[in-house]
Motif scaffolding. Sequence first.
Motif, PDB file in Angstrom:
ATOM      1  N   TRP A 383      36.777  47.513  41.159  1.00  0.00           N
ATOM      2  CA  TRP A 383      37.495  46.341  41.654  1.00  0.00           C
ATOM      3  C   TRP A 383      37.294  46.153  43.159  1.00  0.00           C
ATOM      4  O   TRP A 383      37.950  45.340  43.779  1.00  0.00           O
ATOM      5  CB  TRP A 383      38.978  46.437  41.330  1.00  0.00           C
ATOM      6  CG  TRP A 383      39.290  46.358  39.872  1.00  0.00           C
ATOM      7  CD1 TRP A 383      39.934  47.282  39.113  1.00  0.00           C
ATOM      8  CD2 TRP A 383      38.987  45.281  38.969  1.00  0.00           C
ATOM      9  NE1 TRP A 383      40.050  46.867  37.804  1.00  0.00           N
ATOM     10  CE2 TRP A 383      39.474  45.639  37.683  1.00  0.00           C
ATOM     11  CE3 TRP A 383      38.338  44.041  39.115  1.00  0.00           C
ATOM     12  CZ2 TRP A 383      39.334  44.812  36.564  1.00  0.00           C
ATOM     13  CZ3 TRP A 383      38.204  43.224  38.000  1.00  0.00           C
ATOM     14  CH2 TRP A 383      38.693  43.602  36.745  1.00  0.00           C
ATOM     15  N   TYR A 502      37.254  36.471  38.524  1.00  0.00           N
ATOM     16  CA  TYR A 502      36.821  37.610  39.337  1.00  0.00           C
ATOM     17  C   TYR A 502      37.134  37.377  40.818  1.00  0.00           C
ATOM     18  O   TYR A 502      37.585  38.291  41.510  1.00  0.00           O
ATOM     19  CB  TYR A 502      35.333  37.886  39.144  1.00  0.00           C
ATOM     20  CG  TYR A 502      34.837  39.009  40.034  1.00  0.00           C
ATOM     21  CD1 TYR A 502      35.060  40.341  39.678  1.00  0.00           C
ATOM     22  CD2 TYR A 502      34.191  38.736  41.239  1.00  0.00           C
ATOM     23  CE1 TYR A 502      34.639  41.378  40.500  1.00  0.00           C
ATOM     24  CE2 TYR A 502      33.762  39.770  42.069  1.00  0.00           C
ATOM     25  CZ  TYR A 502      33.994  41.081  41.690  1.00  0.00           C
ATOM     26  OH  TYR A 502      33.595  42.099  42.516  1.00  0.00           O
ATOM     27  N   ALA A 505      40.616  38.139  41.183  1.00  0.00           N
ATOM     28  CA  ALA A 505      40.934  39.526  40.850  1.00  0.00           C
ATOM     29  C   ALA A 505      40.681  40.476  42.011  1.00  0.00           C
ATOM     30  O   ALA A 505      41.373  41.485  42.162  1.00  0.00           O
ATOM     31  CB  ALA A 505      40.139  39.973  39.626  1.00  0.00           C
ATOM     32  N   ARG A 518      42.810  40.684  36.800  1.00  0.00           N
ATOM     33  CA  ARG A 518      42.081  41.879  36.389  1.00  0.00           C
ATOM     34  C   ARG A 518      42.352  42.187  34.917  1.00  0.00           C
ATOM     35  O   ARG A 518      41.430  42.500  34.152  1.00  0.00           O
ATOM     36  CB  ARG A 518      42.484  43.063  37.265  1.00  0.00           C
ATOM     37  CG  ARG A 518      42.076  42.916  38.721  1.00  0.00           C
ATOM     38  CD  ARG A 518      42.400  44.168  39.530  1.00  0.00           C
ATOM     39  NE  ARG A 518      42.011  43.992  40.930  1.00  0.00           N
ATOM     40  CZ  ARG A 518      42.108  44.928  41.865  1.00  0.00           C
ATOM     41  NH1 ARG A 518      42.602  46.135  41.543  1.00  0.00           N
ATOM     42  NH2 ARG A 518      41.732  44.688  43.117  1.00  0.00           N
TER      43      ARG A 518
END
Length: 553
Positions: A383, A502, A505, A518
């Motif tokens: 991440w 994304y 996220a 996420r």
Amino acid sequence: MRQVTKLAGVTTTVLLDAGVVSRCRRRVHLEHDPGMRDTERGAPDPTAELRKADAAAHRRAVADRLSAHFGADWTEVPPGRSGEREAATVAALAEGRPLIWGAQLPRDTEHGRRGAIDLLVRTRGGYVPVLVVRHKVHDPGQGARTSPLFGVTDVGGANDPARKVRPQPRDQLRLAHTRALLRAAGYADERTGHAGVIGLDGDTVVWHDLTAPTWPGSRTALAEYETRFADRVAVAQAAATGGEPLARPSRIVECKSCPWWPVCDAQLVAERDVSLVVRGEDAALLRTAGVETVDALAGIDPEDRDNPPLVGMPLGDAVGLAKAWLADLTLVRRHREVSVPRADVELDVDMESFGDAGAYLWGTLLSGADTGIAQGYRAFVSWDPLPTDDEARSFAEFWSWLGAVRAAAAERGLSFRAYCYNELAENRWLLASARRFTGRPGIPTRRQVQQFIASDEWFDLFGSVRDHFLCSHGKGLKTIAPVAGFQWRDPEAGGENSMRWYRDAVGLDGGEPDLAQRVRLLEYNEDDVRATAVLRAWMSSDEVAGIPFVGDI
């Protein structure tokens, strides 16, 4: 000839940019048809928007490096309205500034041209254009003419023993357009046909000779450009004046990302146009033979030698697709028997990437015989905003775990197979990750990856779908898996939307990372691997016999 039109008593000038020469002719018509101005269009393609943003960032990075190097010789046209930027460009050209960035060239109203270019380089005879793009412009080999980035003023460069030109027709056509604008303004260097492109690596200028006979039929890029541009001017002129349209709609690959697709789609469906089931050159071949509708295609005999041979598929498949489309069937069987290779231990794999920045997620679904490794869904994810070194960690963990599953199956005498859907994406990032992170802990060699990809343990389910079915609405997993009874939990599930998720996220746009996005991405990825597992099981079951056989419709 001055491209001037009369519209409702108002005089207007058709002015076209470089993009039209690579654009669908029908789109050019719609963009210049006054009656279409208020027509609702499709939403912007998020993937295309992402590419534009990345390209803009790449251009800015290249400009900053050049500006720092060339100092006082560097002139940058400030952002603003088109007219203001054009005036600033004209002033810089008149002063003979050595390097002009972000030029908005004077409009060529006589020939209907307008446009901008990333960089203009002054020579003893005038100026030559240089384009900055975010794609590869050379490959390993020899024969290209190149110069280093800070040698951009060395127009034409020198023969490069390590690089060959990667053909990029659109780049050459854009450069030809700029050269035509420079010529009209009196600033083109007529002594040379060279024009430059700075590509993805950002450290090399590849020089194209626009006057060399490098195009099919020994045509030059300039000749090809002039032919195409004259055609697009005629198309736009007819649209602007309400004349007979010179371009009709026809479905091509670019349609899926075109904002005008809803307009063309409605017309094509109403006309039952043959391009709804065969595209591009095949549709043109059929129209030439008088087969203009899906109905007409469904009614021809594939064995009749008077019918034209197609390029993209066998004629029999095209006829079968037409029949399926008329019957509103998503799938029809090409063969009476459908089979897909199975194994004792099965692993479904789906990768999520963010454009060209990297692969941030490798999702897996382990099923079948017991290997001592927990079954079900497992994700290997980073991440950290891409690009990031943490991507190496997540990829290494995925590869190591994959190796452990393969070894455990082999120790127990069990067969193993991993499945994906359309291996191009997964293969690309398997190989790219091994190359980019070579030597780091847990990272395989490219040879190890290549051996796995080439083995029977890696299977592309997309190939089985292609071999066993005719798909009248496309072969994408989101289209095919529902026929097998699978549904995604997220009603907005899709690769394009996942790009937006994304960004949120990981807080790519400067905000706080959105943890809910996420979770959404992980659920989306899990559904993708579960979809391939359900599809494979369905293809192996008696239920698949419920799909009509093409010979029976």
